[in-house]
Motif scaffolding. Structure first.
Motif, PDB file in Angstrom:
ATOM      1  N   GLY A 165      72.714  52.636  48.907  1.00 22.60           N
ATOM      2  CA  GLY A 165      73.714  53.702  48.254  1.00 22.60           C
ATOM      3  C   GLY A 165      75.039  53.770  49.115  1.00 22.60           C
ATOM      4  O   GLY A 165      76.247  53.457  48.501  1.00 22.60           O
TER       5      GLY A 165
ATOM      6  N   ARG B 135      71.335  63.888  51.556  1.00 20.18           N
ATOM      7  CA  ARG B 135      70.641  65.308  52.033  1.00 20.18           C
ATOM      8  C   ARG B 135      70.689  65.188  53.680  1.00 20.18           C
ATOM      9  O   ARG B 135      70.913  66.208  54.320  1.00 20.18           O
ATOM     10  N   GLY B 136      70.455  63.929  54.100  1.00 21.94           N
ATOM     11  CA  GLY B 136      70.501  63.941  55.600  1.00 21.94           C
ATOM     12  C   GLY B 136      71.667  63.985  56.422  1.00 21.94           C
ATOM     13  O   GLY B 136      72.689  63.302  55.879  1.00 21.94           O
TER      14      GLY B 136
ATOM     15  N   ASP C 222      70.082  68.086  47.901  1.00 22.45           N
ATOM     16  CA  ASP C 222      68.777  67.682  47.376  1.00 22.45           C
ATOM     17  C   ASP C 222      68.865  67.361  46.142  1.00 22.45           C
ATOM     18  O   ASP C 222      69.117  68.104  45.226  1.00 22.45           O
TER      19      ASP C 222
ATOM     20  N   THR D  66      66.333  66.843  44.221  1.00 19.57           N
ATOM     21  CA  THR D  66      65.373  67.759  43.364  1.00 19.57           C
ATOM     22  C   THR D  66      65.807  69.300  43.220  1.00 19.57           C
ATOM     23  O   THR D  66      64.667  69.823  42.375  1.00 19.57           O
TER      24      THR D  66
ATOM     25  N   ASN E 120      70.728  57.020  42.968  1.00 12.85           N
ATOM     26  CA  ASN E 120      70.271  56.166  43.874  1.00 12.85           C
ATOM     27  C   ASN E 120      69.092  56.719  44.656  1.00 12.85           C
ATOM     28  O   ASN E 120      68.430  55.878  45.220  1.00 12.85           O
ATOM     29  N   ALA E 121      69.215  57.915  44.875  1.00  9.70           N
ATOM     30  CA  ALA E 121      68.222  58.408  46.169  1.00  9.70           C
ATOM     31  C   ALA E 121      66.921  58.182  45.703  1.00  9.70           C
ATOM     32  O   ALA E 121      66.444  58.379  44.427  1.00  9.70           O
TER      33      ALA E 121
ATOM     34  N   SER F 275      68.836  53.118  40.446  1.00  7.00           N
ATOM     35  CA  SER F 275      68.301  52.461  41.488  1.00  7.00           C
ATOM     36  C   SER F 275      66.946  52.297  41.072  1.00  7.00           C
ATOM     37  O   SER F 275      66.113  52.899  41.622  1.00  7.00           O
TER      38      SER F 275
ATOM     39  N   SER G 241      63.645  49.267  40.697  1.00  2.73           N
ATOM     40  CA  SER G 241      62.922  48.314  41.806  1.00  2.73           C
ATOM     41  C   SER G 241      62.187  47.305  41.386  1.00  2.73           C
ATOM     42  O   SER G 241      61.867  47.263  39.917  1.00  2.73           O
TER      43      SER G 241
ATOM     44  N   GLY H 120      64.637  43.875  44.922  1.00  2.00           N
ATOM     45  CA  GLY H 120      63.522  43.754  45.418  1.00  2.00           C
ATOM     46  C   GLY H 120      63.668  44.219  47.081  1.00  2.00           C
ATOM     47  O   GLY H 120      64.535  44.805  47.465  1.00  2.00           O
TER      48      GLY H 120
ATOM     49  N   THR I  19      64.471  45.242  50.636  1.00  2.00           N
ATOM     50  CA  THR I  19      65.805  45.191  51.251  1.00  2.00           C
ATOM     51  C   THR I  19      65.633  45.899  52.417  1.00  2.00           C
ATOM     52  O   THR I  19      64.944  46.762  52.703  1.00  2.00           O
TER      53      THR I  19
ATOM     54  N   GLY J  55      62.715  55.966  53.525  1.00  4.96           N
ATOM     55  CA  GLY J  55      61.797  56.816  54.139  1.00  4.96           C
ATOM     56  C   GLY J  55      60.656  57.265  53.185  1.00  4.96           C
ATOM     57  O   GLY J  55      60.842  57.024  52.093  1.00  4.96           O
TER      58      GLY J  55
HETATM   59  P1  NAD Z   1      67.632  54.696  51.987  1.00  7.33           P
HETATM   60  O1  NAD Z   1      66.566  55.689  52.591  1.00  7.33           O
HETATM   61  O2  NAD Z   1      68.601  54.073  52.888  1.00  7.33           O
HETATM   62  O3  NAD Z   1      68.269  55.261  50.796  1.00  7.33           O
HETATM   63  C1  NAD Z   1      68.134  56.506  49.921  1.00  7.33           C
HETATM   64  C2  NAD Z   1      68.624  57.617  50.160  1.00  7.33           C
HETATM   65  O4  NAD Z   1      68.333  58.430  49.453  1.00  7.33           O
HETATM   66  C3  NAD Z   1      68.915  58.034  51.515  1.00  7.33           C
HETATM   67  O5  NAD Z   1      70.195  58.391  52.010  1.00  7.33           O
HETATM   68  C4  NAD Z   1      68.092  59.493  51.678  1.00  7.33           C
HETATM   69  O6  NAD Z   1      68.508  60.556  52.605  1.00  7.33           O
HETATM   70  C5  NAD Z   1      68.397  59.745  49.979  1.00  7.33           C
HETATM   71  N1  NAD Z   1      67.434  60.908  49.864  1.00  7.33           N
HETATM   72  C6  NAD Z   1      66.147  61.029  49.667  1.00  7.33           C
HETATM   73  N2  NAD Z   1      65.693  61.764  49.381  1.00  7.33           N
HETATM   74  C7  NAD Z   1      66.581  62.755  48.674  1.00  7.33           C
HETATM   75  C8  NAD Z   1      66.636  63.854  48.201  1.00  7.33           C
HETATM   76  N3  NAD Z   1      65.504  64.711  48.066  1.00  7.33           N
HETATM   77  N4  NAD Z   1      67.828  64.241  47.926  1.00  7.33           N
HETATM   78  C9  NAD Z   1      68.968  63.701  48.170  1.00  7.33           C
HETATM   79  N5  NAD Z   1      69.098  62.798  48.929  1.00  7.33           N
HETATM   80  C10 NAD Z   1      67.737  61.969  49.160  1.00  7.33           C
HETATM   81  O7  NAD Z   1      66.806  53.329  51.177  1.00  7.33           O
HETATM   82  P2  NAD Z   1      67.120  52.474  50.188  1.00  7.33           P
HETATM   83  O8  NAD Z   1      66.414  51.306  50.256  1.00  7.33           O
HETATM   84  O9  NAD Z   1      68.683  52.338  50.102  1.00  7.33           O
HETATM   85  O10 NAD Z   1      66.902  53.213  48.849  1.00  7.33           O
HETATM   86  C11 NAD Z   1      68.060  53.505  47.774  1.00  7.33           C
HETATM   87  C12 NAD Z   1      67.293  53.186  46.430  1.00  7.33           C
HETATM   88  O11 NAD Z   1      66.761  51.789  46.215  1.00  7.33           O
HETATM   89  C13 NAD Z   1      65.903  54.078  46.324  1.00  7.33           C
HETATM   90  O12 NAD Z   1      65.858  54.544  44.987  1.00  7.33           O
HETATM   91  C14 NAD Z   1      64.675  52.915  46.444  1.00  7.33           C
HETATM   92  O13 NAD Z   1      63.516  53.365  45.895  1.00  7.33           O
HETATM   93  C15 NAD Z   1      65.421  51.721  45.935  1.00  7.33           C
HETATM   94  N6  NAD Z   1      64.988  50.646  46.363  1.00  7.33           N
HETATM   95  C16 NAD Z   1      64.595  50.183  47.638  1.00  7.33           C
HETATM   96  C17 NAD Z   1      64.311  49.065  47.989  1.00  7.33           C
HETATM   97  C18 NAD Z   1      63.911  48.363  49.493  1.00  7.33           C
HETATM   98  O14 NAD Z   1      63.360  47.499  49.829  1.00  7.33           O
HETATM   99  N7  NAD Z   1      64.685  49.072  50.203  1.00  7.33           N
HETATM  100  C19 NAD Z   1      63.835  47.980  47.129  1.00  7.33           C
HETATM  101  C20 NAD Z   1      63.997  48.527  45.580  1.00  7.33           C
HETATM  102  C21 NAD Z   1      64.531  49.649  45.389  1.00  7.33           C
END
Ligand code: NAD
Length: 262
Positions: free
Chosen positions: A19, A38-39, A60, A62, A87-88, A141, A143, A186, A188, A193
């Protein structure tokens, strides 16, 4: 001039990982960006990098009202909304589902589906009328776990498969005004979390021992991607001139998993 000049965009979870890289890329392409985060760490990172130029709504996904608040913030600050990037997301750290007692399975399901599915559904719903008004687009986002087994546990994989249905149905319902597409990264290198423990702590994907090697061995291109590897696809899907005839598309960015069938 960037292809997103005069665009107004909301990115959920835009303070970290993919994001944050999308926020950075969209700003480079000329967009005005508003983030739902959120964080506190992500909020601090955005403030350090962009000051007040990127308004941040703490909330949030949700919570339906928080999704409404970020859409309203885009309208208040910049007068319209062209793109909503849902994206979250959160992860289940590929724990085999038989290893979870029923109570843990229920907690994992509720937490992950609430964010990965309900949160995205709420965001799309809250943004829909502003996007219809601008003839804009929704980008999810997804996957590689939207298509294949083994990149997560049963709950995460099911939640990302659910997004495929969401993309298809919303592309159908919101046409011809709003295009609805997704990027499917894929593995990343991000701090993605999981379900918090009783003290509120969660695992992070970038701290999982051996994760980089595991991805490198699995994908034909042979390395773990960084968030910036995916961002041009988010730009493509946002940009009317470049993807104005695309809707319902889910574009993989997965190091070639697609040619192995997962
Ligand atoms: P990330 O944790 O850096 O990003 C996720 C973001 O979502 C964080 O900023 C987190 O604070 C936010 N978030 C989580 N729960 C939330 C909530 N309830 N309300 C608001 N914000 C919330 O991890 P990322 O890998 O950058 O993930 C981004 C997206 O990409 C996700 O949807 C993830 O499933 C998807 N994705 C990640 C990967 C990977 O390998 N990292 C692979 C495929 C898809």
């Amino acid at each position: 001039m960037g292809c997103l000049e005069n665009y107004v965009v909301v990115v959920t979870g835009g303070g970290t990982g993919i994001g944050l890289a999308v926020v950075d890329k969209y700003l480079t392409e000329g967009a005005q960006v508003v983030v739902l985060q959120r964080g506190q760490k992500g909020i601090d990172a955005l403030r350090r990098s962009y000051g007040d130029s990127v308004p941040v709504v703490q909330g949030d996904v949700t919570n339906y009202r928080d999704n409404e608040r970020v859409v309203q913030a885009a309208l208040d600050h910049f007068g319209k909304l062209d793109v909503f990037v849902a994206n979250a997301g959160v992860y289940d750290f590929f724990k085999p589902f038989e290893d979870m007692p029923a109570s843990e399975l229920e907690k994992t399901y509720n937490y992950i589906f609430d964010i990965n599915v309900k949160g995205n559904l709420y965001g799309a719903h809250a943004a829909a009328s502003a996007l219809r008004a601008s003839k804009g687009s929704l980008i999810f986002s997804a996957s590689s776990s939207s298509f294949y087994a083994g990149g997560g546990g049963a709950v995460y994989v099911a939640s990302k498969h659910a997004l495929v249905g969401l993309v298809k149905q919303l592309a159908f319902e919101l046409a011809p005004d709003v295009r609805v597409n997704a990027v499917a990264p894929g593995g990343t290198n991000t701090p993605l979390g999981g379900v918090p423990d009783s003290e509120g702590n969660t695992q992070r994907l970038d701290a999982v021992p051996g994760f980089a090697d595991m991805v490198a061995k699995t994908v034909p291109l042979g390395f773990l991607s960084e968030p910036h590897h995916h961002t041009a696809i988010y730009t493509l899907l946002a940009c009317r001139e470049q993807s104005g005839f695309m809707t319902g598309a889910i574009i993989p960015s997965d190091g070639g998993l697609v040619v192995r069938g997962g």
